[in-house]
Structures are given as C-alpha cells and as structure tokens.
Design a protein around this motif. Structure first.
Motif, PDB file in Angstrom:
ATOM      1  N   ASP A 193      -0.650  15.787   8.155  1.00 32.30           N
ATOM      2  CA  ASP A 193      -1.035  17.195   8.075  1.00 32.30           C
ATOM      3  C   ASP A 193      -2.371  17.311   8.806  1.00 32.30           C
ATOM      4  O   ASP A 193      -3.425  16.972   8.250  1.00 32.30           O
ATOM      5  N   PRO A 194      -2.327  17.750  10.072  1.00 40.73           N
ATOM      6  CA  PRO A 194      -3.566  17.730  10.870  1.00 40.73           C
ATOM      7  C   PRO A 194      -4.445  18.957  10.679  1.00 40.73           C
ATOM      8  O   PRO A 194      -5.469  19.091  11.341  1.00 40.73           O
ATOM      9  N   SER A 195      -4.038  19.869   9.756  1.00 41.11           N
ATOM     10  CA  SER A 195      -4.875  21.059   9.573  1.00 41.11           C
ATOM     11  C   SER A 195      -6.088  20.682   8.720  1.00 41.11           C
ATOM     12  O   SER A 195      -6.060  19.693   8.004  1.00 41.11           O
ATOM     13  N   GLY A 196      -7.118  21.463   8.802  1.00 39.59           N
ATOM     14  CA  GLY A 196      -8.295  21.204   7.975  1.00 39.59           C
ATOM     15  C   GLY A 196      -9.198  20.141   8.591  1.00 39.59           C
ATOM     16  O   GLY A 196      -8.832  19.472   9.562  1.00 39.59           O
ATOM     17  N   ILE A 197     -10.381  20.012   7.986  1.00 40.27           N
ATOM     18  CA  ILE A 197     -11.364  19.069   8.546  1.00 40.27           C
ATOM     19  C   ILE A 197     -10.958  17.644   8.208  1.00 40.27           C
ATOM     20  O   ILE A 197     -11.013  16.751   9.045  1.00 40.27           O
ATOM     21  N   ARG A 198     -10.536  17.434   6.952  1.00 44.80           N
ATOM     22  CA  ARG A 198     -10.043  16.097   6.578  1.00 44.80           C
ATOM     23  C   ARG A 198      -8.520  16.140   6.674  1.00 44.80           C
ATOM     24  O   ARG A 198      -7.843  16.873   5.964  1.00 44.80           O
ATOM     25  N   LYS A 199      -7.993  15.365   7.588  1.00 47.39           N
ATOM     26  CA  LYS A 199      -6.546  15.384   7.831  1.00 47.39           C
ATOM     27  C   LYS A 199      -5.847  14.396   6.906  1.00 47.39           C
ATOM     28  O   LYS A 199      -6.456  13.414   6.476  1.00 47.39           O
ATOM     29  N   ARG A 200      -4.585  14.688   6.616  1.00 48.16           N
ATOM     30  CA  ARG A 200      -3.861  13.836   5.666  1.00 48.16           C
ATOM     31  C   ARG A 200      -2.767  13.063   6.380  1.00 48.16           C
ATOM     32  O   ARG A 200      -2.066  13.597   7.237  1.00 48.16           O
ATOM     33  N   ILE A 201      -2.652  11.801   5.978  1.00 51.33           N
ATOM     34  CA  ILE A 201      -1.647  10.918   6.580  1.00 51.33           C
ATOM     35  C   ILE A 201      -0.864  10.290   5.428  1.00 51.33           C
ATOM     36  O   ILE A 201      -1.456   9.774   4.475  1.00 51.33           O
ATOM     37  N   VAL A 202       0.471  10.345   5.544  1.00 49.71           N
ATOM     38  CA  VAL A 202       1.297   9.831   4.449  1.00 49.71           C
ATOM     39  C   VAL A 202       2.091   8.616   4.926  1.00 49.71           C
ATOM     40  O   VAL A 202       2.729   8.643   5.984  1.00 49.71           O
ATOM     41  N   THR A 203       2.045   7.546   4.132  1.00 53.97           N
ATOM     42  CA  THR A 203       2.883   6.365   4.375  1.00 53.97           C
ATOM     43  C   THR A 203       3.735   6.163   3.118  1.00 53.97           C
ATOM     44  O   THR A 203       3.449   6.773   2.085  1.00 53.97           O
ATOM     45  N   PRO A 204       4.770   5.312   3.145  1.00 52.99           N
ATOM     46  CA  PRO A 204       5.611   5.171   1.949  1.00 52.99           C
ATOM     47  C   PRO A 204       4.835   4.663   0.737  1.00 52.99           C
ATOM     48  O   PRO A 204       5.205   4.936  -0.402  1.00 52.99           O
ATOM     49  N   SER A 205       3.724   3.961   0.965  1.00 50.61           N
ATOM     50  CA  SER A 205       3.062   3.356  -0.188  1.00 50.61           C
ATOM     51  C   SER A 205       1.625   3.825  -0.403  1.00 50.61           C
ATOM     52  O   SER A 205       0.964   3.345  -1.323  1.00 50.61           O
ATOM     53  N   ALA A 206       1.124   4.726   0.442  1.00 49.02           N
ATOM     54  CA  ALA A 206      -0.266   5.167   0.264  1.00 49.02           C
ATOM     55  C   ALA A 206      -0.528   6.430   1.081  1.00 49.02           C
ATOM     56  O   ALA A 206       0.262   6.798   1.951  1.00 49.02           O
ATOM     57  N   ARG A 207      -1.661   7.059   0.778  1.00 49.91           N
ATOM     58  CA  ARG A 207      -2.081   8.248   1.536  1.00 49.91           C
ATOM     59  C   ARG A 207      -3.475   8.013   2.088  1.00 49.91           C
ATOM     60  O   ARG A 207      -4.281   7.329   1.449  1.00 49.91           O
ATOM     61  N   LEU A 208      -3.723   8.588   3.239  1.00 44.67           N
ATOM     62  CA  LEU A 208      -5.069   8.457   3.833  1.00 44.67           C
ATOM     63  C   LEU A 208      -5.626   9.837   4.106  1.00 44.67           C
ATOM     64  O   LEU A 208      -4.860  10.791   4.312  1.00 44.67           O
ATOM     65  N   ARG A 209      -6.971   9.884   4.176  1.00 45.25           N
ATOM     66  CA  ARG A 209      -7.627  11.088   4.688  1.00 45.25           C
ATOM     67  C   ARG A 209      -8.559  10.640   5.799  1.00 45.25           C
ATOM     68  O   ARG A 209      -9.221   9.596   5.677  1.00 45.25           O
ATOM     69  N   ALA A 210      -8.568  11.406   6.885  1.00 48.24           N
ATOM     70  CA  ALA A 210      -9.393  11.012   8.027  1.00 48.24           C
ATOM     71  C   ALA A 210      -9.871  12.253   8.763  1.00 48.24           C
ATOM     72  O   ALA A 210      -9.202  13.292   8.739  1.00 48.24           O
ATOM     73  N   SER A 211     -11.032  12.131   9.435  1.00 46.59           N
ATOM     74  CA  SER A 211     -11.530  13.268  10.227  1.00 46.59           C
ATOM     75  C   SER A 211     -10.765  13.376  11.538  1.00 46.59           C
ATOM     76  O   SER A 211     -10.663  14.454  12.126  1.00 46.59           O
TER      77      SER A 211
END
Ligand SMILES: Cc1cc2nc3c(=O)[nH]c(=O)nc-3n(C[C@H](O)[C@H](O)[C@H](O)COP(=O)(O)OP(=O)(O)OC[C@H]3O[C@@H](n4cnc5c(N)ncnc54)[C@H](O)[C@@H]3O)c2cc1C
Length: 494
Positions: A210-228
C-alpha cells in the motif's frame, strides 16, 4: 558442475543470515527483490546510512542475476542511434555516461579482496555476422567521437586471427569492457550489503503493498513492514505486487551452457580472452577456467527446462567453430530477463516514495549498478538524475499477445540475420573463387599471348568482371543461399 560454478558463493556465503522474515519491521527503505538491482540499491542505501530490508521471494540471485555471463559493457539494450533519436544528443550523452558509471561501479566493487575468485578479465569484442564494414565504421565514429567511448575497429583479418571462423567479419573491440564471475558477483553484493547494515530476508515474497501515505505498508505471508520508501526490483516476477508494472515487461528466458574442459584445442580456435557477442545479439560466449566455453544463445518467451537447450547450444558451437566438433556440455542454466517496449530500463519514482528499478534486459550488470546508485542517492541525497529516464515511460508490453509477437519477432530477427550471415559468407566465398578464376584466366591468356602473339595482336582479352550478387532476389525475397548453408539458416532460430 565445475569448481568455479559450484562454489560460486565461496568466501561470500552469508546465507545463514538470510532467514525468512517472521516478525513485523519498520525501516527507511524496503527493497523488493534480491537480484543485481535490489542488492545494489540496498548496498548503496545502507552505505549512505539508511535502514534497509530486502525481501526476496526465493533466494539471492534466484533468477537472471544468478545465471548470467558476467560481461560488463557500457550502454543499454537500445542502440545508440535510436537513443539519440529519442532524447537528443545531449541527454543521450548523459545517459551513456551514467551507463559507464554503472560499469565503473561494478569494477570498483568486484575486487578480489571483496569477492575472492571474482576472476576479472579485460576486453569484449562485438563481431558482425555480415560484411558490413561501413555500418561498423559509422558506429565506431559515433561511439568514439560523440560519446568518448574507448573503442577500436578490427578488420576481418584481425577478427579471424583471434576467432578461427568464417562466420564473423569486422569487429568492435571495447578494451575497457570486462567480465567477472557473474554468480560470485551477486552473492558478493549480498554479503557487502549485509555488512553495510542491510537486512536480507529470503523465502519472503511480497504479496501486496500500500504505497499511499508517508509510511508505506508491505505485506508478506508471515510479516508486515512499514517503510518510507519502497523500491520495486522484482523484474518479471513481481507479479501481483503491482500488476500494472509487471505488465510493462516482456519476459524472455535466455539459456546458457558451460562445456566440459576442451583442452588446448580451444585456445587454438579462440585466442581472444574476453567475451564475444555477435552484433545480432544471438550468440554471446567466452572462455572460462582456461579451457571451457560459456555460451549463451537460445531464448524463449515461455519458461522451459534449461537442459532442453543443451543440444541447441552444442549445435551453435559446432556451426560457429566446426574445428571443435560436438563439445560435451557440463551444465545448462538460464533465467528470465525483462524487456521493455522502448529497450531502456525502468528507473525512477512512480509516486512519492515508490521507486522502480527493472527492465534491464540482456544488459543488466552495468545498468542495474547504475540504477542502484541513482536510486539510493535520489532517496537519501535528493539527486534527480533518475529524471533522465522519464522520456521512457511505462508502456504496456502487450500481455499474452505481446509474448507471442515477441517470440515471432525474435525468431524472424534471428532467422533473418542468420540468412544475411549466410549470404555474406557466400559472397565472400564467391569473391575468392572469382579471384582464383580470374588469375587462372589471366595466366592462360598470358601464356596464349606469349606462345602465339600473331593470333592475338591486342594481347590477352580483358576479363569482364562479373556483376556482384544481388542482395535480394528479383521478387524481393532473399537470394537462395547455396545448399551447404541451408542447415546454418535453419540452425539460426533455436
Ligand atoms: C543467460 C543470461 C546471460 C546474461 N548475461 C549477461 C551479461 O553477460 N551481462 C549483462 O550485463 N547482463 C546479462 N544478463 C542479464 C542480467 O542477468 C539481468 O539483466 C539482470 O540480472 C536483472 O537483474 P534484476 O535484479 O533486475 O532481476 P532478477 O535477477 O530477476 O532479480 C529479481 C528478484 O526479485 C525477486 N522477486 C520478484 N518479485 C518478488 C516479490 N513479489 N517478492 C519478493 N521477491 C520478488 C525474484 O525472486 C528475483 O530474485 C544475462 C541474463 C541471462 C538470463
């Protein structure tokens, strides 16, 4: 597989540190894909102080990056003339300068100290399959005068002194091009990136972003990340992460083989120590480990088992260098390269904080290195050189129809260039036969004139030169080649 290739990661293997991501994470930059592009972005961004996570669906170098031939040349897949037409001379110069920076980056990174056994050797030769000295000279002029690229033109004799085959004519020698052990390089990059502080997670496919917003969200089958910032470096396998981006690449699987040791006879046939590529982009080869051939040639627009192409590569080698006969193949491998419609890589920012580095085609070592540097510096220093790539938009590659069309165009191009090569060789043979015939006739006339000058007061009759063979038959198709060439023509499209 032989020593050099089985132990590709020797001294560089930090695989124990690359487990699957099983916990949530917050980072500055999330890189999707651990091929050459993703790893160079990660290395450079970590060196500049960012916290970086690389998410790789399989393992480091799983696709093309771990299965390439290691030739590092300046330039792009798009021929230089077309590049100038597209962006003008000034921007074309800047782009070519960037591509050279990419090659310099690989040279500086691929040292024996950092990557033991990387086996850097110098020089690459581009050879023409047709007798096209004029075209070559004009390319040489463009490259050396307009683009300050170090190049040398080689006459046919010099090419054939180094490569004992009648299939090649003139050549362009790039003394500053070089080659490395490509597999060691990608694992070396991973080790350097990790040492610089980047975290690499294998077996961790990115399923959505989800590239919207300042902190973007990345989903994997076993974890989630947030990145600029997210950098998409997944090449043709990015898939559902961003389907609109995936659809802008035409995947082409390219296959290569490594022969068994061929002994001294190899050096007698191929004296050139660097890599050789023909100007039609069909064959690309070089000697490794002293007496083995590494040879890439067949391509498909669908995934196939590389082993299937061993016999085709054997035939290409035997056709080009008949003196070698049928060589024994030790390994066949391949990977998918991503071709763009315009032939230039995709480098840049899609929206704020969402970056792309892919579409490097068959020219991925220098260009992915350049992309890695450009993107890391854009994110961390605010550089804007990626904008040079803006004229090369994301163009839909045509989906399944595009693949079929790409395959047919590839086949046609290969068949066409093989036919042109056969015709050039036929002409060369015909010219040589004609010279012998003329000499015999002149000699016969001279002798006849000496013996009975009275019968021929005007001296020997001048030999009327034969008109050159037409390039095309009267109906516009190719002139028929002599029968011994037809096998070569068929062999051209693997
Ligand atoms: C036989 C062959 C010979 C070649 N020889 C040369 C050569 O001599 N010189 C040269 O310059 N180039 C050469 N190339 C081209 C070069 O290998 C490629 O251009 C280059 O490796 C592309 O690198 P990449 O990082 O963009 O892609 P890739 O190597 O495809 O890496 C992308 C990675 O991203 C991962 N990934 C994709 N989607 C996801 C996701 N959703 N989540 C997590 N991970 C994901 C994939 O698993 C993959 O490991 C050759 C290629 C082949 C096949």
């Amino acid at each position: 597989m032989p020593e050099t290739f089985t132990s590709a990661t020797n001294g560089l293997d930090d695989a124990p540190f690359r487990s699957r991501l099983s916990f949530d994470l917050d980072v500055d930059i999330c890189v999707v894909g651990a091929g050459l592009a993703g790893l160079t972005v990660a290395l450079e961004a970590a060196r500049l102080g960012a916290s970086v996570a690389v998410l790789e669906g399989r393992h480091v170098g799983w696709n093309a990056s771990g299965h390439q031939l290691g030739t590092v040349m300046p330039g792009f897949g798009l021929p230089i003339g077309e590049l100038i037409e597209r962006v003008g001379l000034e921007d074309a110069r800047e782009l070519l300068a960037l591509s050279k920076e990419g090659a310099d980056y690989v040279r500086a990174t691929a040292t024996e100290e950092a990557m033991p056994g990387i086996a850097l050797t110098e020089g690459a030769l581009e050879v023409s399959n047709v007798d096209a000295g004029d075209t070559l000279i004009s390319r040489l002029q463009t490259l050396s005068e307009d683009f300050a690229t170090e190049v040398e033109g080689w006459q046919v004799d010099r090419v054939r002194d180094q490569l004992k085959t009648g299939r090649y004519f003139h050549g362009i020698h790039y003394p500053r091009a070089f080659q490395i052990d490509g597999r060691k390089y990608v694992h070396g990059l991973a080790a350097l990136a990790r040492r610089a502080g980047a975290r690499i997670f294998e077996d961790t496919p990115v399923v959505s972003i989800d590239p919207s917003g300042i902190r973007k969200r990345i989903v994997t089958p076993s974890a989630r990340l947030r990145a600029s910032h997210i950098v998409l470096a997944g090449n043709v396998h990015l898939g559902a992460t961003l389907p609109r981006l995936s659809e802008t690449l035409l995947p082409v699987w390219r296959y290569a083989a490594l022969t068994e040791p061929l002994g001294e006879r190899l050096g007698e046939v191929i004296a050139f120590k660097g890599s050789v590529a023909d100007s039609d982009g069909i064959d690309h080869f070089r000697i490794v480990d002293g007496d083995r051939l590494l040879w890439a040639s067949p391509e498909t627009t669908w995934e196939a088992r590389p082993r299937r192409f061993g016999p085709a590569i054997q035939r290409r080698i035997a056709t080009t260098f008949p003196q070698l006969g049928k060589v024994a193949i030790s390994d066949v491998f391949g990977g998918a390269v991503g071709l763009t419609v315009h032939g230039m890589p995709q480098i840049g920012q899609l929206r704020k904080g969402l970056w792309v580095a892919s579409g490097f085609g068959r020219h991925g070592l220098n260009t992915s290195a350049m992309a890695g540097q450009v993107i890391a510096r854009s994110i961390l220093w605010g550089e804007e050189r990626w904008k040079l790539f803006s004229p090369f938009e994301l163009v839909w590659a045509g989906g399944a129809t595009g693949r079929v069309a790409g395959h047919l165009i590839g086949l046609w191009g290969r068949g066409h260039s093989a036919a042109a090569g056969a015709l050039a060789r036929y002409r060369e043979g015909a010219r040589a036969r004609e010279r012998v015939r003329e000499a015999r006739l002149a000699e016969a006339n001279r002798q006849a004139g000496t013996r009975s000058p009275a019968r021929s007061p005007a001296g020997p009759r001048p030999v009327r030169p034969k008109p050159p063979l037409p390039a095309t038959a009267p109906d516009g198709g190719m002139s028929p080649a002599p029968s011994q060439e037809s096998e070569i023509i068929r062999g051209g499209s693997v």
